[in-house]
Design a protein around this motif. Structure first.
Motif, short mmCIF file in Angstrom:
data_model
loop_
_atom_site.label_atom_id
_atom_site.label_comp_id
_atom_site.label_asym_id
_atom_site.label_seq_id
_atom_site.Cartn_x
_atom_site.Cartn_y
_atom_site.Cartn_z
N ASP A 96 -10.31 5.52 -1.26
CA ASP A 96 -8.97 5.01 -1.59
C ASP A 96 -7.91 5.79 -0.83
OD1 ASP A 96 -6.47 5.19 -3.04
OD2 ASP A 96 -7.47 5.98 -4.79
N CYS A 137 -8.02 4.93 2.85
CA CYS A 137 -7.45 3.60 3.09
C CYS A 137 -5.93 3.66 3.10
CB CYS A 137 -7.99 2.66 2.00
SG CYS A 137 -7.03 1.19 1.67
N ARG A 138 -5.37 4.30 2.07
CA ARG A 138 -3.91 4.32 1.97
C ARG A 138 -3.28 5.24 3.01
NH1 ARG A 138 -2.05 5.93 -3.43
NH2 ARG A 138 -4.02 7.04 -3.70
N VAL A 142 0.87 -1.18 0.00
CA VAL A 142 0.00 0.00 0.00
C VAL A 142 0.90 1.22 0.00
CG1 VAL A 142 -1.78 1.25 1.25
CG2 VAL A 142 -1.76 -1.26 1.28
N TYR A 153 -3.18 3.53 6.45
CA TYR A 153 -2.15 2.50 6.56
C TYR A 153 -0.75 3.11 6.52
CZ TYR A 153 0.74 -1.53 5.52
OH TYR A 153 1.72 -2.49 5.58
#
Lengths: 533, 533
Positions: free
Chosen positions: A354, A357-358, A307, A361
């Motif tokens: 998106d 999410c990235r 990721v 992380y």
């Protein structure tokens, strides 16, 4: 944020001077103070208008070239505007009035058929040619050999969006399309290329292809050679349409033979390039690391993960200290965050889910790896000033500094050695000449197996700055070669890197490249001296 | 889940028969029923032991080859074990007793220096050679031209992990290392390559490099040509060390000239390949789509996004119906999920946080795009049987079926046309011969700009099945070419695809490739007839 917030216009750089003439840069008091510490007190000599050798192309040949439909010019002003590129040696030669590398004519075709016709005239009349588009080469790519009369084949009229496939997310551009124009053309359709080299304002789609350009979003959208799905190349033996599929097992990938060929294997007239929807969200952060080693370890961990962000860069302590990531405040302390250590910029672009999410992380990983979050301000500062760093070079040269950049790339296990050896080679060489240097470095392109290193060097200019820099550059090249790294990550070969390049690839690969050159360009029309002697 | 759960051992395929002889596959009652519906009632004729032509290599030459230190064999058993590869035509010729393509000798070097010495003997004595490693070619790559005596250069003794760089995540293997052995060697260090082609049990690291192999995790870990960071290649004009950096702007990427060169430009003796930590978590799901169009649209959306799974594949309605994704239950209805429609397999591998992040995002998108979650069972079924599909081919041939696969790749906007045209070309050709065919298809490799299509064909075998399939294959090749797609996504060129390949790349690229071949292999020692006539 919307597209327009990162949109910048095409800039026509002036001969011998990088940047936007409408926005001259001035050095801050703190930069001038730093120059004083390097012993720089006298301004550079006033520039002299370059004197050009007479053109070697006669009227009959001009007529033959004109008959192709291309626009032909042999006057000094047009030839001077195509005189070399924008390396510091190029700028220094320009300032010294050295016009010896000027092309004999400037020929500007407006269609791919005219390019083919010009190739035929060159073959008939013993001319050579060198494609010119953005003209932003910093490796001597705009100064081909002059054994025969040489034409600067100006591709700036070969522009436009030739085809658009929104389903496959592929845009086909005429090669001379400038990057900001290309972004505007696909932006109107809701798409973006996302290729942002520092030469973005001047560079062209074709130029980025033949030099394997890498943009600031390379970890997100890939290098330009990874974005290209196809090329149309005019060669002396015919036109090649290269690339029938995204990826294929149909023999060697010959796209990769023409990508990076810098004009020596043909004139790229069209480029098919991957695009993506304009990101709905753009988020750029700054992170602080106590030192370069800790920051580089974090870069590696992120590059080796599944990721990844869209942008990732790390300035070393020296570059962070001079705050070059923020050209408008260069030399002053960063406007936020701790003093000392290293600044990392991390950017995410995409749709909201998106990016969330990235971001979640990656940000957690960076914190785990010792980063201290500085919020979005340093990231936004970098984003908005991203193309402005090189604008400082000419004012620095004016002020009597010698300033230049160079770059290389290697595997992660070799990064520390490479950085140390290149830095030492430059500081020792310039120091021995009596001009202590500041050498700054950043990592702006990362891969699972390694990363680029980009160096910026500032020292006091001596009376012969060309010879002074030449010695430092040779020492750096030798250090790069000795470390087993590549002579260039994204500046390409041109004429300046040719000798080290041929050593790097070795005899068998040189034989292969030479064989292709001879087969495609038996009369040696194309970019003499570029890539191969 | 741990590494060992996907670990499978090397399998030495028997000449003329794919699969593990210790695990013979039997056709289920439902498959036999399906064959009846295709009019298949009579078993194939019994196989005949291939008769080989006498070797053309004399004792003196055997002695010269033996003096290199390599193991040399000219007996029929060894030569028969190197007779062609594993396409259906290869298997059919083997069954018919056709030994005409056998090499004249099998020469097995144990070091790279011996490879160089063997090249010198070949040059001296007018021999040619063709590298053999896994031997799993399905495109005639193991049947070079026989104008001169030909050696099968067996690289299976050239094995082992030569170097390991855990920081850069790069492993260097001798070229003949089988994939399962390579995984074991890096697995002991906590790393994985993650390259899982269907030939995994037999294929080698070098073979995957020279054929641009694509594994089932290509969306996660890349194709094999994307994993390779360097190659050592023995050529008649010297040894080349190719690849100095992860990526570089130093001229054309000549790695990409040797990747896909299928032995025609040199013998790859070592491969430097990217690895990653063994995933802590592996999660595989099944998803159901009402039809192929909806499934393919979802594949495209995921491939064009920034957050991707590790494995992504979609069977069309026909393949889903026959349940080929689960070879042990092939022909029976899927053990879970709805009847009809299309099955998608989606896999995630990585650390827990990374897999959670990607799984959450991707699964939500697939649901948004019309997928119905089937849970992990269909995904696990596929994962555990992933190399077994081709094991069914020989029992099907035994039963009187004609069965073969072929594959291609194109851009997304061309996928529907390509699938329809290839399917029609095959069904019409076989149907016209009186043998209605079932043509199944899956997408198992996706890119932002396009995807591969993999077809499996079953029909009743006629008296001359070679001619019967030959007509269908020619029709499919013509349909692929007419659609502008590539003749192969991951099966490579060999001799079978050569003619269509040369049309695909066109004259300028053929001239370039021919020039490289002549420069590196002036005496034509290397893999005659492979890639180039």
């Amino acid at each position: 944020m919307t597209r327009s917030e990162i949109d910048v216009d095409v800039v026509d750089f002036q001969p011998g001077r990088w940047g936007n003439p409408a926005e001259p840069m001035h050095l801050s008091e703190s930069v001038l103070g730093a120059l004083t510490m390097l012993g720089i007190s006298e301004s550079a000599p006033a520039a002299v208008e370059p004197v050009l050798p007479a053109t070697r192309i006669d009227d009959d040949t001009v007529a033959a070239l004109t008959a192709t439909g291309a626009v032909v010019a042999t006057d000094d002003a047009d030839r001077r505007a195509r005189l070399r590129g924008f390396s510091t040696p190029d700028l220094l030669k320009f300032r010294e009035g050295d016009g010896s590398d000027a092309p004999d004519a400037v020929v500007a075709p407006t269609t791919a058929d005219q390019v083919t016709a010009v190739l035929a005239v060159c073959a008939d009349r013993g001319l050579t040619l060198n494609p010119f588009a953005g003209g932003t080469s910093v490796t001597g790519g705009m100064a081909p050999g002059r054994g025969k009369p040489v034409i600067s084949l100006d591709l700036r009229e070969l522009t436009g969006l030739l085809d658009f496939d929104g389903v496959s997310q592929i845009a086909t551009f005429a090669a001379g399309t400038r990057l900001p124009d290309a972004e505007r053309l696909v932006g109107e359709r809701g798409f973006e290329i996302g290729h942002f080299p520092q030469s973005y304002e001047g560079a062209t789609v074709g130029g980025c292809a033949v030099t394997r350009s890498a943009g600031q979003s390379s970890i997100g959208y890939g290098r330009f050679d990874e974005m290209v799905v196809g090329l149309t190349v005019a060669t002396p033996i015919g036109t090649a349409e290269i690339g029938t599929a995204p990826k294929s097992a149909a023999g060697p990938d010959l796209r990769q033979l023409f990508l990076g060929s810098e004009g020596a294997l043909g004139v790229v007239t069209a480029v098919r390039v991957r695009v993506h929807p304009v990101p709905a969200v753009r988020r750029f952060y700054g992170w602080h690391f106590p030192d370069f080693a800790a920051g580089a370890a974090a870069m590696r961990a992120i590059a080796q993960g599944n990721v990844r962000p869209t942008v990732l860069r790390l300035s070393d302590e020296a570059e962070t200290g001079l705050n070059l990531a923020n050209p408008s405040g260069a030399g002053s302390a960063s406007s936020s965050g701790p003093v000392g250590g290293c600044l990392m910029v991390v950017g995410f672009e995409g749709d909201e889910a998106d990016v969330d999410c990235r971001d979640t992380y990656v940000s957690a990983r960076i914190a785990d790896l010792g980063g201290t979050a500085l919020g979005t301000e340093p990231g936004e500062h970098w984003r908005l000033g991203r193309f402005r760093g090189p604008y400082l070079r000419d004012p620095l040269l004016d002020a009597g500094a010698l300033v230049e950049t160079l770059e290389t790339v290697t595997f992660w296990s070799n990064i520390d050695r490479l950085k140390a050896d290149v830095t030492a080679s430059i500081t020792e060489t310039l120091g021995a000449a009596g001009t202590p240097a500041v050498v700054m470095c950043h990592i702006s392109h990362v891969y699972p197996t390694g990363a680029s290193l980009y160096f910026t060097v500032i020292a006091k200019a001596l009376e012969d700055p060309l010879a002074q820099w030449g010695a430092a550059k040779r020492a750096a090249n030798a250090a790069i070669r000795a470390a087993g790294a590549s002579i260039t990550h994204h500046h390409a070969i041109g004429t300046d890197h040719r000798e080290t390049y041929l050593q790097e690839i070795g005899e068998v690969q040189v034989a292969a490249l030479r064989a292709v050159k001879n087969a495609i360009d038996p009369d040696g029309l194309l970019s003499p001296g570029i890539l191969l002697p």
